[in-house]
Scaffold this motif. Structure first.
Motif, mmCIF file in Angstrom:
data_model
loop_
_atom_site.group_PDB
_atom_site.id
_atom_site.type_symbol
_atom_site.label_atom_id
_atom_site.label_comp_id
_atom_site.label_asym_id
_atom_site.label_seq_id
_atom_site.Cartn_x
_atom_site.Cartn_y
_atom_site.Cartn_z
ATOM 1 N N ARG A 66 9.453 0.697 -6.752
ATOM 2 C CA ARG A 66 10.680 0.101 -7.299
ATOM 3 C C ARG A 66 11.562 -0.463 -6.185
ATOM 4 N N LYS A 67 11.703 0.271 -5.087
ATOM 5 C CA LYS A 67 12.498 -0.226 -3.959
ATOM 6 C C LYS A 67 11.906 -1.528 -3.411
ATOM 7 N N TRP A 68 10.606 -1.562 -3.284
ATOM 8 C CA TRP A 68 9.916 -2.745 -2.754
ATOM 9 C C TRP A 68 10.093 -3.934 -3.697
ATOM 10 N N ILE A 83 10.340 4.569 -14.578
ATOM 11 C CA ILE A 83 11.379 4.476 -13.553
ATOM 12 C C ILE A 83 11.859 3.040 -13.354
ATOM 13 N N ASP A 84 11.061 2.055 -13.773
ATOM 14 C CA ASP A 84 11.439 0.646 -13.620
ATOM 15 C C ASP A 84 11.056 -0.121 -14.886
ATOM 16 N N GLY A 141 6.465 9.608 -6.553
ATOM 17 C CA GLY A 141 6.930 8.988 -5.318
ATOM 18 C C GLY A 141 6.434 7.560 -5.177
ATOM 19 N N ASN A 142 5.200 7.292 -5.630
ATOM 20 C CA ASN A 142 4.691 5.918 -5.643
ATOM 21 C C ASN A 142 5.599 5.009 -6.465
ATOM 22 N N ILE A 149 0.882 -1.170 0.000
ATOM 23 C CA ILE A 149 0.000 0.000 0.000
ATOM 24 C C ILE A 149 0.915 1.215 0.000
ATOM 25 N N SER A 150 1.050 1.863 -1.150
ATOM 26 C CA SER A 150 2.031 2.930 -1.327
ATOM 27 C C SER A 150 1.405 4.307 -1.123
ATOM 28 N N GLY A 151 2.148 5.174 -0.429
ATOM 29 C CA GLY A 151 1.708 6.553 -0.254
ATOM 30 C C GLY A 151 0.764 6.766 0.908
#
Length: 242
Positions: free
Chosen positions: A154-156, A184-185, A148-149, A110-112
């Motif tokens: 991407r990190k996750w 970005i990915d 930002g999402n 759950i992003s953001g």
């Protein structure tokens, strides 16, 4: 001995020279005035044509964007490793939790999420299963906007090694969300899952709120593409998405 011409001949030649002399051109002639008047008129017409072309292009793009959103449908087969839901709209988290329970992915991000919101409060609000939350739900607090999402997702993904991810968000937000994620990915396959806005059975053009949402999102969609192409980070919004 110098020979002098008769007076009459001298006067005739002088008169002939004066009559044969070409007239001097004035800088304020009719031709110059015509060119001076024509040049601003041409520029004005060119500006009007360009403005009209820009309006037609913008309107056509908005129509294409709207048709694309209305045509969005959930994929028939998910075949994804995990799920990410981009917060900000109604029913997004509920749909994502339902997909997780159905086995569309092994984990859910759950992003953001607002920093003041706890996972337990999300579970209670959505009436989610406590065991499902404990084992398979991650809550991200870093993202403030769609870009930002994408960074948070991407990190996750890198942390868990996923290759195919189901993206859950509102239908109007899905084109920009997928664009940011894929930009970005590019190595990850993102599959979109649109959540309807939930405005009843009224056509979109009869719903003023929906038209405003579509118009605002279309401008953000254009801004995301321009920013990605030019690197103008000033085009990235810094406020929390709504």
């Amino acid at each position: 001995m110098q020979c002098q011409l008769p007076q009459g001949i001298r006067n005739g030649r002088a008169m002939g020279n004066e009559l044969g002399k070409p007239p001097e051109r004035s800088g304020n002639g009719d031709g110059a005035r015509g060119r001076a008047v024509t040049r601003p008129g041409f520029v004005l017409r060119a500006v009007l044509v360009l403005a009209l072309a820009a309006m037609i292009a913008f309107g056509g793009g908005f129509l294409w964007f709207t048709v694309r959103i209305l045509a969005e449908r959930p994929p028939p087969i998910y075949e994804t490793d995990a799920i990410v839901v981009l917060t900000g709209g109604a029913r997004r988290i509920d749909e994502a939790l339902l997909l997780l329970a159905e086995g569309a992915g092994e984990r859910l991000l759950i992003s953001g999420v607002n920093p003041s919101t706890t996972p337990e409060s999300i579970r209670k609000t959505t009436d989610g299963d406590s065991q499902l939350f404990e084992c398979c739900v991650d809550v991200g607090y870093e993202a403030l906007d769609t870009y930002g999402n994408a960074v948070e997702t991407r990190k996750w993904i890198e942390e868990h090694g996923y290759r195919r991810v189901l993206v859950v968000t509102s239908a109007y937000h899905l084109p920009r969300g997928l664009f940011e994620l894929r930009h970005i990915d590019p190595d990850t396959v993102f599959v979109g899952y649109p959540v309807p806005l939930g405005e009843g059975d009224k056509p979109w053009y009869d719903n003023l709120r929906y038209v405003k949402v579509l118009g605002s999102e279309y401008l953000k969609f254009i801004g995301a593409h321009v920013r990605a192409a030019t690197g103008l980070w000033v085009l990235r919004p810094a406020e929390q998405e709504e």
